[in-house]
Design a protein around this motif. Structure first.
Motif, PDB file in Angstrom:
ATOM      1  N   ARG A 166       7.801   2.156   9.895  1.00  0.00           N
ATOM      2  CA  ARG A 166       8.563   0.989   9.234  1.00  0.00           C
ATOM      3  C   ARG A 166       7.329  -0.106   8.746  1.00  0.00           C
ATOM      4  NH1 ARG A 166      13.474  -0.312  10.866  1.00  0.00           N
ATOM      5  NH2 ARG A 166      13.278   0.993  12.870  1.00  0.00           N
ATOM      6  N   ASN A 167       6.320  -0.197   9.422  1.00  0.00           N
ATOM      7  CA  ASN A 167       5.193  -1.195   8.717  1.00  0.00           C
ATOM      8  C   ASN A 167       4.813  -0.801   7.481  1.00  0.00           C
ATOM      9  OD1 ASN A 167       3.694  -1.175  11.974  1.00  0.00           O
ATOM     10  ND2 ASN A 167       5.216  -2.407  11.521  1.00  0.00           N
ATOM     11  N   VAL A 168       4.632   0.525   7.366  1.00  0.00           N
ATOM     12  CA  VAL A 168       4.177   0.903   5.806  1.00  0.00           C
ATOM     13  C   VAL A 168       5.280   0.737   4.642  1.00  0.00           C
ATOM     14  CG1 VAL A 168       1.872   1.958   6.856  1.00  0.00           C
ATOM     15  CG2 VAL A 168       4.176   3.128   6.532  1.00  0.00           C
ATOM     16  N   LEU A 169       6.400   0.958   5.030  1.00  0.00           N
ATOM     17  CA  LEU A 169       7.594   0.958   4.141  1.00  0.00           C
ATOM     18  C   LEU A 169       7.895  -0.444   3.969  1.00  0.00           C
ATOM     19  CD1 LEU A 169      10.239   3.322   5.899  1.00  0.00           C
ATOM     20  CD2 LEU A 169       9.518   3.476   3.595  1.00  0.00           C
ATOM     21  N   ASN A 170       7.261  -1.452   4.883  1.00  0.00           N
ATOM     22  CA  ASN A 170       7.761  -2.962   4.532  1.00  0.00           C
ATOM     23  C   ASN A 170       6.407  -3.616   3.992  1.00  0.00           C
ATOM     24  OD1 ASN A 170       9.822  -3.943   7.489  1.00  0.00           O
ATOM     25  ND2 ASN A 170      10.385  -3.514   5.260  1.00  0.00           N
ATOM     26  N   MET A 171       5.302  -2.770   3.615  1.00  0.00           N
ATOM     27  CA  MET A 171       4.158  -3.338   3.416  1.00  0.00           C
ATOM     28  C   MET A 171       3.656  -4.449   4.185  1.00  0.00           C
ATOM     29  SD  MET A 171       2.981  -2.206   0.136  1.00  0.00           S
ATOM     30  CE  MET A 171       3.677  -1.292  -1.283  1.00  0.00           C
ATOM     31  N   HIS A 227       0.688   5.245  -0.287  1.00  0.00           N
ATOM     32  CA  HIS A 227       0.255   6.535  -0.099  1.00  0.00           C
ATOM     33  C   HIS A 227       0.485   7.220   1.277  1.00  0.00           C
ATOM     34  CE1 HIS A 227      -2.280   9.913  -1.072  1.00  0.00           C
ATOM     35  NE2 HIS A 227      -3.011   9.622  -0.137  1.00  0.00           N
ATOM     36  N   VAL A 228       0.450   6.267   2.045  1.00  0.00           N
ATOM     37  CA  VAL A 228       0.357   6.675   3.652  1.00  0.00           C
ATOM     38  C   VAL A 228       1.926   7.198   3.772  1.00  0.00           C
ATOM     39  CG1 VAL A 228       0.647   5.817   5.840  1.00  0.00           C
ATOM     40  CG2 VAL A 228      -1.282   5.177   4.471  1.00  0.00           C
ATOM     41  N   ILE A 229       2.996   6.552   3.273  1.00  0.00           N
ATOM     42  CA  ILE A 229       4.308   7.141   3.265  1.00  0.00           C
ATOM     43  C   ILE A 229       4.455   8.673   2.625  1.00  0.00           C
ATOM     44  CG2 ILE A 229       6.762   6.824   2.461  1.00  0.00           C
ATOM     45  CD1 ILE A 229       6.269   3.763   2.216  1.00  0.00           C
ATOM     46  N   GLY A 230       3.581   8.828   1.720  1.00  0.00           N
ATOM     47  CA  GLY A 230       3.663  10.183   1.118  1.00  0.00           C
ATOM     48  C   GLY A 230       3.089  11.022   1.949  1.00  0.00           C
ATOM     49  N   MET A 231       1.753  10.588   2.694  1.00  0.00           N
ATOM     50  CA  MET A 231       1.134  11.582   3.616  1.00  0.00           C
ATOM     51  C   MET A 231       2.013  11.854   4.836  1.00  0.00           C
ATOM     52  SD  MET A 231      -2.518   9.419   3.756  1.00  0.00           S
ATOM     53  CE  MET A 231      -3.526  10.728   4.732  1.00  0.00           C
ATOM     54  N   VAL A 232       2.922  10.871   5.263  1.00  0.00           N
ATOM     55  CA  VAL A 232       3.925  11.160   6.450  1.00  0.00           C
ATOM     56  C   VAL A 232       4.689  12.141   5.670  1.00  0.00           C
ATOM     57  CG1 VAL A 232       5.866  10.261   7.694  1.00  0.00           C
ATOM     58  CG2 VAL A 232       3.450   8.714   7.534  1.00  0.00           C
ATOM     59  N   VAL A 233       5.176  12.184   4.532  1.00  0.00           N
ATOM     60  CA  VAL A 233       6.290  13.216   4.143  1.00  0.00           C
ATOM     61  C   VAL A 233       5.738  14.340   4.147  1.00  0.00           C
ATOM     62  CG1 VAL A 233       7.361  13.823   2.103  1.00  0.00           C
ATOM     63  CG2 VAL A 233       7.648  11.525   2.648  1.00  0.00           C
ATOM     64  N   ARG A 234       4.364  14.648   3.852  1.00  0.00           N
ATOM     65  CA  ARG A 234       3.782  15.926   3.695  1.00  0.00           C
ATOM     66  C   ARG A 234       3.690  16.387   4.929  1.00  0.00           C
ATOM     67  NH1 ARG A 234      -1.243  15.105   1.352  1.00  0.00           N
ATOM     68  NH2 ARG A 234      -0.965  12.723   1.051  1.00  0.00           N
ATOM     69  N   GLY A 235       3.022  15.304   5.856  1.00  0.00           N
ATOM     70  CA  GLY A 235       2.781  15.873   7.271  1.00  0.00           C
ATOM     71  C   GLY A 235       4.057  16.385   8.085  1.00  0.00           C
ATOM     72  N   ALA A 236       5.389  15.711   7.610  1.00  0.00           N
ATOM     73  CA  ALA A 236       6.435  16.057   8.490  1.00  0.00           C
ATOM     74  C   ALA A 236       7.284  17.377   7.936  1.00  0.00           C
ATOM     75  CB  ALA A 236       7.332  14.776   8.157  1.00  0.00           C
ATOM     76  N   THR A 237       7.132  17.580   6.614  1.00  0.00           N
ATOM     77  CA  THR A 237       7.610  18.717   5.952  1.00  0.00           C
ATOM     78  C   THR A 237       6.903  19.921   5.721  1.00  0.00           C
ATOM     79  OG1 THR A 237       7.407  17.912   3.645  1.00  0.00           O
ATOM     80  CG2 THR A 237       9.209  16.957   4.985  1.00  0.00           C
ATOM     81  N   GLY A 238       5.639  19.754   5.638  1.00  0.00           N
ATOM     82  CA  GLY A 238       4.607  20.784   5.191  1.00  0.00           C
ATOM     83  C   GLY A 238       4.912  21.083   3.836  1.00  0.00           C
ATOM     84  N   ARG A 239       5.539  20.158   3.018  1.00  0.00           N
ATOM     85  CA  ARG A 239       5.610  20.372   1.253  1.00  0.00           C
ATOM     86  C   ARG A 239       5.137  19.148   0.808  1.00  0.00           C
ATOM     87  NH1 ARG A 239      11.792  21.773   0.093  1.00  0.00           N
ATOM     88  NH2 ARG A 239      10.825  21.800  -1.790  1.00  0.00           N
TER      89      ARG A 239
END
Length: 387
Positions: A166-171, A227-239
């Motif tokens: 939530r923190n990173v989504l909110n900047m 970019h951290v949000i993108g890292m979370v997406v990749r880490g959570a999905t493996g895609r």
């Protein structure tokens, strides 16, 4: 600073000549760095913004197999007085206005054309927000209050250790990052050179160690949060983000053209600002968001995520522009009024109550001058008021 830039440019020019004569394998990277250094030059900026593949590595975003969705022509609107001057002053390259899903105005300027795939800069952040909402709904990510390190263990001991999703989504990560595009040595420009030279954004992010505030306490716009949000997406999905975005967001929209993402040296998408589409295809995304995530009979993004992500939930200062989950909420906004915004004049402005979407691209080198953003919002509201 200007003298230092000239010296740097001369050094780079020597390197290019040397690389050409010696056949050095880094020749392509050096040419890309030169392209980045002139990316925003007055005589090149318009053309560069339609041809970002000339400066960066890219990866395609497939439009999918769905038939092109219609954008029917409605009655041509008469633009209000002052629009022509605004178009000139703000170096607008395209303007597309949808009312009830119909085109009421479409124009291209400064030598651009409908088929140009324009760089969106930070408008890309709002696309990632939409994708994130789908992944939350699907259960790939458990909670916005999970620490980012749950999905990206490599961020432990970085400045992001202790920050929540939530923190990173909110900047509101509290991470120290200089976003000054006009300072050659700022973090954002240093990051651009890392990409041009084939470096990786993950390593760049992991190396950030300084914070200026406790996560969640203070809002400060720092693009590396995305970019951290993108890292979370990749880490959570493996895609990777491009394949997920194409599958879950883009394919159902019935786009006219494939798009593309700028990538770093590890082929990781520049999710904080590297998205390139035609003006019409950006508008299709905006229309889907305006319709609470529904488009062409499909519920693409959950309606409750659209509502949550576009409300002013970030701890911004009182009386200033608001921020949600990678969406901007203008000062004095009414319900359903919000926008995606990128540097140099890129906007998807949405007024849900009037079912209006305004897509505008630009090459405005004066975008940071006082009053420019407020003036753009005023123009968008004026355009809405006469529809």
């Amino acid at each position: 600073m200007r003298r230092a830039f000239k010296i740097t440019f001369r050094i780079l020019l020597v390197l290019v000549v040397s690389a050409a004569s010696l056949g050095v394998w880094k020749r392509e990277e050096i040419f890309r760095l030169l392209a980045v250094n002139s990316l925003f030059a007055e005589e090149k900026i318009v053309g560069n913004f339609s041809n970002m593949e000339g400066a960066f590595e890219t990866t395609p975003l497939a439009r999918g197999t769905k038939a092109i969705s219609p954008l029917p022509q409605g009655g041509e609107m008469v633009l209000p007085a002052g629009t022509d001057q605004w178009l000139k002053d703000r170096a607008v390259t395209s303007l597309l206005i949808l009312k009830d899903g119909q085109i009421r105005h479409e124009s291209y300027h400064l030598g651009t054309a409908p088929n140009d795939r324009r760089i969106s800069w930070s408008v890309a952040k709002s696309y990632l927000s939409a994708l994130f909402g789908v992944l939350i709904d699907e259960g790939a990510i458990a909670s916005l209050d999970d620490p980012v390190t749950k999905y990206v263990p490599s961020l432990k001991e970085s400045a992001y250790d202790g920050a929540s999703i939530r923190n990173v989504l909110n900047m509101a990560s509290g991470v120290t990052f200089d976003e000054d595009y006009l300072d050659y040595d700022s973090d954002i420009n240093r990051m651009g050179r890392v990409i041009a030279l084939g470096g990786t954004l993950d390593e760049f992010t992991i190396d950030l160690k300084e914070s200026f505030a406790t996560p969640g306490d203070t809002w400060q716009y720092v693009s590396i949060d995305t970019h951290v949000i993108g890292m979370v997406v990749r880490g959570a999905t493996g895609r990777d983000v491009p394949s997920l975005l194409s599958e879950k967001i883009l394919s159902p929209l019935g786009l006219e053209r494939d798009g593309y993402f700028i990538t770093d040296g590890a082929d990781v998408a520049f999710v904080l600002g590297g998205l390139n589409f035609t003006t019409r295809d950006f508008a299709r995304f905006g229309q889907m968001i305006a319709q609470n995530g529904s488009y062409g009979g499909d519920q693409i993004v959950p309606a409750d995520w659209i509502a949550e992500s576009t409300r002013p939930s970030a701890p911004t200062a009182d009386g200033k522009i608001g921020y949600g989950y990678q969406w901007w909420i203008p000062q004095g906004s009414h319900e359903g009024e919000f926008m995606a915004r990128g540097v140099y004049g890129q906007y998807i402005y949405i007024d849900q109550t009037r079912n209006v979407v305004i897509m505008s691209t630009g090459a405005d080198r004066k975008f940071r001058e006082p009053g420019v953003n407020d003036g753009n919002i005023e123009m968008f509201r004026k355009l809405v008021s006469i529809l």
